[in-house]
Design a protein around this motif. Structure first.
Motif, PDB file in Angstrom:
ATOM      1  N   GLY A  13      16.283-127.550-147.578  1.00 27.49           N
ATOM      2  CA  GLY A  13      17.035-126.324-147.743  1.00 27.49           C
ATOM      3  C   GLY A  13      18.329-126.663-148.470  1.00 27.49           C
ATOM      4  N   ASN A  14      18.636-127.991-148.446  1.00 26.98           N
ATOM      5  CA  ASN A  14      19.851-128.515-149.048  1.00 26.98           C
ATOM      6  C   ASN A  14      19.804-128.477-150.574  1.00 26.98           C
ATOM      7  OD1 ASN A  14      22.097-129.946-149.707  1.00 26.98           O
ATOM      8  ND2 ASN A  14      21.433-131.866-148.783  1.00 26.98           N
TER       9      ASN A  14
ATOM     10  N   SER B 208      22.033-126.825-152.517  1.00 31.41           N
ATOM     11  CA  SER B 208      23.347-126.764-153.123  1.00 31.41           C
ATOM     12  C   SER B 208      24.118-128.062-152.964  1.00 31.41           C
ATOM     13  CB  SER B 208      24.133-125.608-152.517  1.00 31.41           C
ATOM     14  OG  SER B 208      24.145-125.744-151.107  1.00 31.41           O
ATOM     15  N   GLY B 209      23.521-129.057-152.268  1.00 31.98           N
ATOM     16  CA  GLY B 209      24.190-130.342-152.100  1.00 31.98           C
ATOM     17  C   GLY B 209      24.250-131.109-153.414  1.00 31.98           C
ATOM     18  N   SER B 210      25.210-132.039-153.470  1.00 30.29           N
ATOM     19  CA  SER B 210      25.417-132.810-154.695  1.00 30.29           C
ATOM     20  C   SER B 210      24.308-133.843-154.877  1.00 30.29           C
ATOM     21  CB  SER B 210      26.760-133.520-154.619  1.00 30.29           C
ATOM     22  OG  SER B 210      26.820-134.576-155.539  1.00 30.29           O
TER      23      SER B 210
ATOM     24  N   PHE C  76      26.227-132.277-160.353  1.00 26.86           N
ATOM     25  CA  PHE C  76      24.922-131.610-160.359  1.00 26.86           C
ATOM     26  C   PHE C  76      24.447-131.420-158.929  1.00 26.86           C
ATOM     27  CE2 PHE C  76      25.184-133.177-164.581  1.00 26.86           C
ATOM     28  CZ  PHE C  76      24.426-132.312-165.352  1.00 26.86           C
TER      29      PHE C  76
ATOM     30  N   ASN D 241      19.259-119.950-150.117  1.00 28.87           N
ATOM     31  CA  ASN D 241      19.990-121.200-149.921  1.00 28.87           C
ATOM     32  C   ASN D 241      20.676-121.691-151.190  1.00 28.87           C
ATOM     33  OD1 ASN D 241      19.461-121.727-147.161  1.00 28.87           O
ATOM     34  ND2 ASN D 241      17.375-122.269-147.714  1.00 28.87           N
TER      35      ASN D 241
END
Lengths: 426, 271
Positions: B132-133, B135-137, B143, B182
Motif C-alpha cells: 500500500g506504500n 507514496s514512500g520514497s 521518486f 493510497n
C-alpha cells in the motif's frame, strides 16, 4: 543404535525423497552439465564484504569479577563469489573472523558460506556450507532451524554458523519445495568466563553431550514447501535430527560422564519439528504467524507460536520518512515456568523509522515483556557516512524475575549494554 | 498572426462549407469529450510501448539535497512484460556498499496493490513488503514507488487539456488523477510529444493540490526500431528543494527472460 536411526520415520521418508529425486531427475539434466563448447567460461570474480570495529560498555557491575565493564573487538566479513558466464554454476565462499579483547570464546572464525550451486529452471542444487532463513516474524524465529545460532555474536540470535548441507530447490507451478540433507552438526557458541552477557554459570561450549551416539555426525534432514496464493504466503516445514537448542545441564549431573566441574554443559537431543509460517498482505498491513510442534525432548512434546502484524505509515509527517510499527504475541505450551525460553507468553512492541535521507538513517526500537514482569528492550540506530562507512549504535536492556523465581532475562540483569560499531563496507 | 481578412474569399467560402459539413455530420470525431480524448492518448501511448518483451538495464541515481550535497546509488534491473497485467521487475542494488546485494522483486498490477519482496543478504531473508506504500520514497530519492512502477492507463482517470509546445516540441497535455486512494497525489499533468507519444514531462500535485514535483525526460533513444527509452530523468521537488537524477545505461532487450527469472528463488540468488 543403528536400528533406532532406521526406525525414525521422518529421516527415512526424506532419504527416499532424495533418492527418488536424484535417480529420477538427475540423469535427465546430465547433458546440460557438460556444454558442447568444452571448457566452461567463468565470469569475473567478485569480492565484497566489510571490516569493522565494535566497542561495548556495560554500565552495571558484573555478576562475576572475571568480567569487565568494557569490551573491544574487530571483525572481518568477506564474500568471494564467482559464476560461470552463463550463470548455470556459481561458487560462494564467505569467511568470517572476530577478534575479541575480553572473551576468548568470542574470538572465533567461521565459514558462513562455502558452497557450489547448480542453477537450472527445474532445480537448484547446492552443496557445501550455507545459511538458510525460514520465518516471517521479528520477535523470535521459532521455525528457523537449519542453521545453528552463533550466540557469542549478539544476544539477539540473528547471527548463524555455516551449516554443511546438500540442498535442492524445486520450483513448481503451485509452490517451491526445498529438500535438505544436513550431514554434520554445528554446536552452538557460548560466551566464555570473561564474556558478557552470559548466564551466571559458564556454558562449556567445548564440551557437549549428545543423545545420539553419532554425535555431530548424525545426518539431519529437513523439507519445506512454500506456496504463494495471492496475498497469502504459507510454508510448511519438517525437521528431523539433532535439535539446535541445547538443554543446559549443570555439570554435576554428568561428572560420571567426564563433564568438567562447575559449569553448564549443552545437551543436544534428537527432535522432530513441524513448522508453519503464514503471512497475509493487505494494503499497509502485514499479518504474520509462525507455529511449531517439537517432539523428542526430555519432558515430552510441546508447541509454541508467534502471531502479529506490521503496519507501515508511508511518508509520515509530510516527509519521506517511513514509520513501521509491529506487535507480536507469543505462546508456549510449556507454560510460564520454563527456563528454556524467555518468550513463553510475551508481547512485543516495536517501531522502525526509515528516514530516507542521503545516509539512509534508520532507527529501530522494541520491547518484549510478559505478565510475570520479565522484560527485554533494545534500540538501534544507524547511518552511513560517505559511501563506505556505516556507524551503528545499539542498546540492550534485560529485566524482571527474582532470586526465588528467576527467568532467563533475570540472569542477564547486570549485562545491559551500549554498543558502537563502525563498519567499512566494500 | 494571420488575419481573417487576408484569406482569399474563395478559400474562406470553402472553409465555411467544410465547417458547416462538420457541424452537421452525425457523431463526428470531434465530439470526443476531453475525458475520452485523454484516455485515448494514454491508451495509444501505452499501446506504442507494448511488445518489448523483456529488458535489462543499469540505473545510476544521483540524489541532491537542498544544500547541494549529493550521493550516488547504483542498481541494475531486469524487467518483463506480462500480458494483461503490470510488469515484473527485479532490482539489485550495487552501491552504496552497505546495501550491495539487497534486491527487490516487484509484480505490478493494473488494479490493486503491487506485490513486492525485499531480499536482505546479511540475514539471507526474503521479506514481504506491504505495498500500500506507494507514496514512500524509492531508495531515499525524490521518486516515490508509484512514480517508477508503470504508467498503465487503468491507474488513472484522464482529461485532455490542450496542445502546446514544450521546448519547441508540440505536445498533448493531459491531466490524470490516480485511481488508488493510497496514491500520494491528487493529480498529475502529463506532456506527451505529438510525434511519438513519449512522455516528456510530468507535474505531480500533492494531496492538498499544491505543485510538489516536476519530472522531465531527456535523451530519448529508440530500440528495436520501435521502443523509445529516455536515458535521463530529472525530478525536482519544489517544496523541499531536493532533486534526483536517474541515468539509465546498458539497455538490452530480448534477453529471453521468463517467469523463472522473477521468483523468490531468483530474488535470493540475484546479484
Amino acid at each position: 543404535m543403528f536400528v533406532r536411526r532406521l526406525i525414525q520415520p521422518g529421516f527415512f521418508r526424506l532419504i527416499g525423497l532424495f533418492l527418488a529425486f536424484f535417480t529420477g531427475l538427475f540423469p535427465g539434466f546430465f547433458p546440460s552439465l557438460f556444454p558442447a563448447g568444452g571448457a566452461t567460461a567463468w565470469a569475473a570474480p567478485e569480492v565484497t564484504g566489510s571490516l569493522g570495529v565494535e566497542g561495548r560498555y556495560f554500565p552495571a557491575d558484573p555478576a562475576d569479577p572475571a568480567q569487565q565493564s568494557g569490551d573491544a573487538s574487530a571483525f572481518a566479513d568477506v564474500e568471494f563469489h564467482q559464476s560461470t558466464a552463463g550463470g548455470n554454476w556459481d561458487l560462494t565462499v564467505a569467511p568470517f573472523y572476530r577478534h575479541d579483547g575480553a572473551d576468548s570464546e568470542r574470538t572465533h572464525g567461521d565459514l558462513r558460506e562455502a558452497f557450489v550451486r547448480w542453477i537450472n529452471p527445474r532445480v537448484e542444487l547446492a552443496v557445501g556450507l550455507r545459511r538458510v532463513f525460514w520465518g516471517v516474524t521479528e520477535s523470535q524465529h521459532l521455525v528457523d532451524i537449519i542453521n545453528q545460532t552463533d550466540a557469542v555474536e549478539n544476544p539477539d540470535g540473528e547471527d548463524k554458523l555455516g551449516q554443511p548441507m546438500v540442498m535442492a530447490t524445486i520450483p513448481g507451478a503451485s509452490g517451491t519445495l526445498d529438500l535438505f540433507l544436513l550431514p554434520y552438526f554445528r554446536a552452538r557458541t557460548f560466551p566464555g568466563p570473561d564474556g558478557r552477557p552470559r548466564t551466571p554459570l559458564v556454558v562449556d561450549a567445548d564440551y557437549a553431550l549428545y543423545e545420539h551416539p553419532d554425535r555431530r555426525r548424525h545426518p539431519d534432514s529437513a523439507v519445506r514447501y512454500k506456496r504463494l496464493m495471492g496475498p497469502l504466503e504459507a510454508a510448511l516445514s519438517y525437521f528431523h535430527g539433532t535439535g539446535r537448542e541445547p538443554l543446559l545441564l549443570p555439570s554435576a549431573t554428568c561428572l560420571a560422564l567426564g563433564c568438567p566441574p562447575g559449569v553448564l554443559v549443552p545437551y543436544y537431543q534428537q527432535i522432530n519439528q513441524a513448522g508453519l509460517e503464514a503471512q497475509v498482505v493487505a494494503g499497509d498491513w502485514l499479518w504474520k504467524l509462525e507455529a511449531i510442534h517439537r517432539s523428542g525432548e526430555i519432558g515430552g512434546g510441546w508447541s509454541a507460536w508467534t502471531a502479529g502484524y506490521e503496519y507501515t505509515f508511508p511518508a509520515v509527517w509530510g516527509t519521506y520518512m517511513d514509520l513501521g510499527v509491529l506487535t507480536e504475541l507469543m505462546g508456549d505450551s510449556r507454560g510460564n515456568n520454563t527456563l528454556s525460553t524467555p518468550f513463553e507468553g510475551d508481547a512485543m512492541l516495536g517501531a522502525r523509522l526509515a528516514v530516507n535521507d542521503l545516509g539512509s538513517t534508520e532507527l529501530l526500537a522494541g520491547l518484549i515483556a510478559d505478565p510475570d514482569g520479565e522484560w527485554g528492550a533494545f534500540a538501534e540506530g544507524s547511518r552511513r557516512f560517505g559511501n563506505h562507512l556505516r556507524v551503528e549504535l545499539e542498546a540492550r536492556l534485560f529485566g524482571g524475575g527474582t532470586p526465588l523465581a528467576p527467568t532467563p532475562f533475570y540472569y542477564l540483569r547486570r549485562d545491559d549494554y551500549l554498543q558502537l560499531t563502525l563498519t567499512h563496507h566494500f | 498572426m494571420h488575419h481573417p481578412s487576408r484569406i482569399p474569399a474563395a478559400t474562406r467560402a470553402v472553409a465555411l462549407a467544410l465547417l458547416a459539413a462538420i457541424a452537421f455530420a452525425p457523431a463526428p470525431a470531434s465530439a470526443e469529450t476531453p475525458e475520452e480524448q485523454g484516455l485515448r492518448l494514454a491508451r495509444e501511448a501505452d499501446q506504442r510501448d507494448t511488445g518489448w518483451g523483456d529488458a535489462t538495464s543499469t540505473l545510476t541515481m544521483i540524489l541532491t539535497n537542498r544544500h547541494g550535497e549529493s550521493s550516488t546509488r547504483q542498481v541494475h534491473n531486469q524487467n518483463m512484460e506480462v500480458k494483461g497485467d503490470g510488469d515484473k521487475a527485479l532490482i539489485v542494488f550495487d552501491s552504496p556498499a552497505d546495501v550491495k546485494g539487497t534486491a527487490l522483486l516487484s509484480f505490478a498490477h493494473l488494479t490493486g496493490s503491487d506485490d513486492q519482496w525485499l531480499y536482505l543478504p546479511a540475514l539471507k531473508r526474503v521479506k514481504r513488503i506491504s505495498s500500500g506504500n506507494k507514496s514512500g520514497s524509492f531508495m531515499g530519492s525524490e521518486f516515490a514507488y508509484e512514480d517508477i512502477s508503470g504508467d498503465e492507463p487503468e491507474k488513472y482517470t484522464h482529461r485532455y487539456l490542450r496542445d502546446e509546445a514544450l521546448d519547441g516540441q508540440p505536445c498533448h497535455v493531459v491531466e490524470r488523477d490516480p485511481v488508488d486512494p493510497n496514491s500520494g497525489y491528487s493529480r498529475q499533468i502529463v506532456w506527451w510529444d505529438v510525434e511519438h507519444l513519449r512522455v516528456q514531462k510530468v507535474e505531480y500535485y500533492d494531496r492538498k493540490g499544491s505543485l510538489l514535483k516536476t519530472l522531465t525526460f531527456h535523451d530519448y533513444r529508440q530500440y528495436l526500431d520501435r521502443f523509445w527509452r529516455a536515458h535521463e530523468y530529472r525530478m525536482v521537488n519544489h517544496q523541499t528543494g531536493k532533486g534526483t537524477v536517474l541515468k539509465w545505461t546498458d539497455y538490452k532487450f530480448h534477453n529471453g527472460l521468463t517467469d523463472a527469472d522473477f521468483t523468490q528463488a531468483a530474488l535470493q540468488r540475484a546479484r
